[in-house]
Design a protein around this motif. Structure first.
Motif, mmCIF file in Angstrom:
data_model
loop_
_atom_site.group_PDB
_atom_site.id
_atom_site.type_symbol
_atom_site.label_atom_id
_atom_site.label_comp_id
_atom_site.label_asym_id
_atom_site.label_seq_id
_atom_site.Cartn_x
_atom_site.Cartn_y
_atom_site.Cartn_z
ATOM 1 N N SER A 108 0.761 -1.204 -0.044
ATOM 2 C CA SER A 108 0.062 0.040 0.051
ATOM 3 C C SER A 108 0.869 1.288 0.108
ATOM 4 C CB SER A 108 -0.960 -0.048 1.338
ATOM 5 O OG SER A 108 -0.131 -0.007 2.454
ATOM 6 N N TYR A 109 0.171 2.176 -0.464
ATOM 7 C CA TYR A 109 1.088 3.510 -0.494
ATOM 8 C C TYR A 109 0.112 4.763 -0.354
ATOM 9 C CZ TYR A 109 -0.500 4.361 -5.398
ATOM 10 O OH TYR A 109 -1.514 4.178 -6.545
ATOM 11 N N ALA A 110 0.692 5.825 -0.091
ATOM 12 C CA ALA A 110 -0.217 7.044 0.473
ATOM 13 C C ALA A 110 0.929 8.434 0.022
ATOM 14 C CB ALA A 110 -0.548 7.389 1.984
ATOM 15 N N ASP A 111 0.426 9.381 -0.882
ATOM 16 C CA ASP A 111 1.058 10.450 -0.707
ATOM 17 C C ASP A 111 -0.038 11.418 -1.135
ATOM 18 O OD1 ASP A 111 -0.185 10.196 -3.548
ATOM 19 O OD2 ASP A 111 1.808 9.379 -4.642
ATOM 20 N N ALA A 112 0.540 12.924 -1.750
ATOM 21 C CA ALA A 112 -0.298 13.991 -1.983
ATOM 22 C C ALA A 112 -1.593 13.678 -2.682
ATOM 23 C CB ALA A 112 0.370 15.183 -2.375
ATOM 24 N N ASP A 113 -1.459 12.824 -3.549
ATOM 25 C CA ASP A 113 -2.700 12.388 -4.477
ATOM 26 C C ASP A 113 -3.535 11.365 -3.991
ATOM 27 O OD1 ASP A 113 -1.830 14.601 -6.318
ATOM 28 O OD2 ASP A 113 -0.193 13.098 -7.139
ATOM 29 N N GLY A 114 -3.268 10.736 -2.625
ATOM 30 C CA GLY A 114 -4.181 9.827 -2.418
ATOM 31 C C GLY A 114 -3.361 8.435 -1.912
ATOM 32 N N THR A 115 -4.186 7.449 -1.708
ATOM 33 C CA THR A 115 -3.691 6.153 -1.360
ATOM 34 C C THR A 115 -4.025 5.270 -2.518
ATOM 35 O OG1 THR A 115 -5.630 5.582 -0.339
ATOM 36 C CG2 THR A 115 -4.128 6.630 1.040
ATOM 37 N N GLY A 116 -3.276 4.029 -2.239
ATOM 38 C CA GLY A 116 -3.460 2.806 -3.238
ATOM 39 C C GLY A 116 -2.723 1.696 -2.935
ATOM 40 N N GLN A 117 -2.891 0.851 -4.109
ATOM 41 C CA GLN A 117 -2.056 -0.493 -3.673
ATOM 42 C C GLN A 117 -1.299 -0.748 -4.843
ATOM 43 O OE1 GLN A 117 -2.149 -3.127 -1.383
ATOM 44 N NE2 GLN A 117 -3.609 -1.777 -0.065
ATOM 45 N N LEU A 158 9.748 14.027 -4.157
ATOM 46 C CA LEU A 158 8.973 15.308 -4.478
ATOM 47 C C LEU A 158 7.619 14.887 -5.175
ATOM 48 C CD1 LEU A 158 11.618 18.123 -5.041
ATOM 49 C CD2 LEU A 158 10.760 17.048 -2.997
ATOM 50 N N PRO A 159 6.540 15.509 -4.315
ATOM 51 C CA PRO A 159 5.093 15.203 -5.147
ATOM 52 C C PRO A 159 4.784 16.201 -6.186
ATOM 53 C CG PRO A 159 4.726 16.168 -3.281
ATOM 54 C CD PRO A 159 6.250 15.844 -3.160
ATOM 55 N N THR A 160 5.856 17.145 -6.525
ATOM 56 C CA THR A 160 5.388 18.329 -7.410
ATOM 57 C C THR A 160 5.681 17.735 -9.100
ATOM 58 O OG1 THR A 160 7.704 18.854 -7.034
ATOM 59 C CG2 THR A 160 5.883 20.086 -5.924
ATOM 60 N N GLY A 188 7.839 13.626 1.408
ATOM 61 C CA GLY A 188 8.212 14.247 0.095
ATOM 62 C C GLY A 188 7.572 15.742 0.067
ATOM 63 N N GLY A 189 6.247 15.783 0.593
ATOM 64 C CA GLY A 189 5.493 17.311 0.545
ATOM 65 C C GLY A 189 6.252 18.285 1.474
ATOM 66 N N HIS A 190 6.825 17.743 2.547
ATOM 67 C CA HIS A 190 7.404 18.471 3.578
ATOM 68 C C HIS A 190 8.923 19.016 3.003
ATOM 69 C CE1 HIS A 190 9.256 19.867 7.286
ATOM 70 N NE2 HIS A 190 10.656 19.442 7.023
ATOM 71 N N LEU A 191 9.572 18.271 2.323
ATOM 72 C CA LEU A 191 10.668 18.601 1.340
ATOM 73 C C LEU A 191 10.464 19.635 0.186
ATOM 74 C CD1 LEU A 191 12.530 15.281 0.807
ATOM 75 C CD2 LEU A 191 12.880 16.932 2.761
ATOM 76 N N ALA A 192 9.521 19.311 -0.224
ATOM 77 C CA ALA A 192 9.004 20.437 -1.298
ATOM 78 C C ALA A 192 8.655 21.637 -0.784
ATOM 79 C CB ALA A 192 7.582 19.808 -2.362
ATOM 80 N N ASP A 193 7.922 21.715 0.152
ATOM 81 C CA ASP A 193 7.324 22.984 0.977
ATOM 82 C C ASP A 193 8.455 23.919 1.290
ATOM 83 O OD1 ASP A 193 4.827 22.470 0.574
ATOM 84 O OD2 ASP A 193 4.277 21.737 2.409
ATOM 85 N N ALA A 194 9.569 22.822 1.987
ATOM 86 C CA ALA A 194 10.695 23.603 2.609
ATOM 87 C C ALA A 194 11.553 24.137 1.416
ATOM 88 C CB ALA A 194 11.815 22.570 3.249
ATOM 89 N N LEU A 195 11.835 23.833 0.180
ATOM 90 C CA LEU A 195 12.331 24.310 -0.768
ATOM 91 C C LEU A 195 11.897 25.529 -1.623
ATOM 92 C CD1 LEU A 195 13.543 21.015 -2.952
ATOM 93 C CD2 LEU A 195 14.982 22.466 -1.505
#
Length: 506
Positions: free
Chosen positions: A111-120, A156-158, A389-396
């Motif tokens: 399973s995974y989760a990122d800024a765009d949602g969750t999935g398998q 990064l999710p960007t 990933g989102g935290h790193l993108a925000d920091a940059l």
């Protein structure tokens, strides 16, 4: 070698797995959390015992594809009606003989989760030590482990156009990159690894992944990318006879040279503004601190780079040696185990290595001008979240916004406290004023900072209404402090709090 995966068979297998409810959560529920955790430690019997003689599709697939245990061909046919045991054999995942399907690879749900949602995802890889009943072969293709999950969470999710995954292995980083990158080139020195990458892309319906054979940047000479990701074979391995050289973890270089080579070479393959992210080891050698060695690699890059390097842990030579000898499947306490540990210790002694650090490296080719970010830090505390990933993108983004502002510009900016930040005050009994004021971060790297009353007051007042400079002047008046001196003290710390995620530009 795996056969070239048939797209139609992969679609059938995906449909069968979906219909069987073959998810990470369902499998864990079938045999329980304790047994599931034991699998990661190389123990499959608790899970097998929990399933007992169940013949439902989830149990059959759990034994066959997760634990690597043979199953009756008829049971596999019933569990996978479109694919059957014959289809698995055609994909190179089992061998069928005398009515039995014997696993030749694993297929584990993830399973995974990122800024765009969750999935398998379903991730195919080679049989592990438990399924093999002994040490791994040197061309072993690793499945999804702790390091690969860490790197996936760091990506990064960007959005980006072109991505590169170096040392693709089973392809997990390429799959993750395709969530935000239009196309990905996946490279590896192992043809078998690239075959697994292609199989996993097809099995999960992910297009836009191209594979190329070769070491490091050789397969992409002269090409540049917006995003580069790598879980390179960074494990420090003695270059002596009798020590197994595992393709998935050993880059064939001495010490930490493979990471140094990556850092020095990646800039030429980044587009302006492009970002590279990798995991790595670095040695404290002959008295030179490991992070200082990483800094020297960055500074020796022919292409100037922004750099953010985080050391997550550090091991002494003996602990490091034991970790990776066990990882190869050699049992602790055996004669072979002691011999291999001695080989590691001899290698470290010869190069005067006293410590090995592990962590994350983020490098960026500046879009214009010279690098403005050089950050090398140790963060050995437990992480607060599982998606950085989102935290790193925000920091940059915050760094880029504030790096063009002088102190007057920061003072004129409006900030708001991040919603995951809390404050703790510690008092000596009977005293009104706190002895320690601490800000704690619930997300990101889970930082905790001791702050003085002035900074605590400023953070508490950042509600998105007034500029930082106006707030500091008001605090100076309340504290009876010199406003100019307080600005000089607090504004650089505001930059740091904004970069690390305690404050957000309004």
């Amino acid at each position: 070698m795996l056969p070239e995966p048939d797209p139609a068979l992969c679609r059938d297998l995906a449909a069968d797995l979906r219909d069987a409810g073959f998810t990470a959560e369902a499998v864990r529920g079938a045999w329980g959390g304790a047994a599931d955790d034991a699998i990661a430690r190389g123990l499959r019997s608790p899970a097998a015992r929990a399933l007992g003689d169940r013949r439902d599709p989830l149990a059959v697939l759990g034994r066959l594809l997760v634990l690597g245990m043979p199953e009756a061909e008829a049971s596999v046919d019933a569990a996978l009606p479109r694919t059957g045991a014959a289809g698995l054999a055609a994909l190179g995942l089992v061998a069928v003989s005398q009515g039995r399907a014997v696993p030749t690879a694993l297929v584990r749900p993830q399973s995974y989760a990122d800024a765009d949602g969750t999935g398998q995802w379903w991730i195919a890889s080679d049989l592990d030590e438990a399924a093999l009943g002994g040490p791994l072969p040197e061309d072993h293709v690793l499945g999804v482990g702790g390091a690969s999950l860490t790197l996936a969470s760091l990506q990064l999710p960007t959005p980006a156009r072109r991505g590169l995954d170096i040392g693709a292995g089973c392809g997990i980083q390429a799959l993750r990159a395709r969530r935000s990158v239009e196309s990905v080139t996946a490279t590896d020195i192992s043809p078998r690894a690239l075959a697994f990458t292609r199989l996993n892309a097809l099995l999960n319906g992910v297009d836009g992944v191209e594979t190329r054979l070769g070491s490091l940047f050789e397969p992409v000479a002269g090409e540049r990318y917006d995003r580069v990701v790598s879980n390179p074979p960074f494990v420090i391995t003695p270059r002596v006879d009798g020590v197994p050289v595992y393709e998935y973890r050993d880059g064939g270089r001495e010490g930490d040279d493979v990471v140094a080579e990556f850092v020095r070479g990646v800039g030429a393959h980044l587009e302006p503004g492009g970002v590279a992210q990798l995991l790595g080891n670095w040695e404290t050698r002959a008295g030179q601190d490991g992070l200082d060695r990483v800094r020297s690699w960055v500074e020796s890059s022919p292409v100037p780079l922004d750099a953010w390097v985080v050391e997550r842990e550090a091991l002494d030579p003996l602990s490091y040696a034991e970790l990776w000898v066990r990882d190869g499947g050699t049992l602790a306490g055996s004669t072979g185990f002691a011999r291999l540990v001695d080989a590691w210790l001899d290698d470290f002694t010869a190069r005067q290595v006293t410590k090995v650090g592990f962590g994350y490296i983020l490098l960026r080719r500046p879009a214009t001008g010279t690098p403005t970010l050089r950050r090398f830090e140790r963060l050995h505390q437990a992480l607060a979240g599982d998606s950085l990933g989102g935290h790193l993108a925000d920091a940059l983004a915050v760094h880029d916004r504030l790096s063009v502002l002088d102190d007057a510009g920061v003072a004129a900016s409006v900030f708001v406290v991040a919603p995951d930040v809390t404050e703790a005050r510690h008092h000596v009994p009977g005293q009104e004023d706190p002895t320690v004021i601490e800000l704690r971060q619930g997300g990101g790297f889970g930082r905790a900072l001791a702050v003085d009353p002035g900074l605590a007051a400023l953070v508490g007042a950042c509600d998105g209404d007034l500029p930082a400079g106006v707030l500091i002047d008001a605090i100076a008046e309340l504290l009876g402090a010199d406003a100019a001196a307080l600005r000089a003290d607090l504004l650089p710390r505001v930059r740091e709090l904004a970069f690390t995620g305690f404050l957000r530009p309004a």
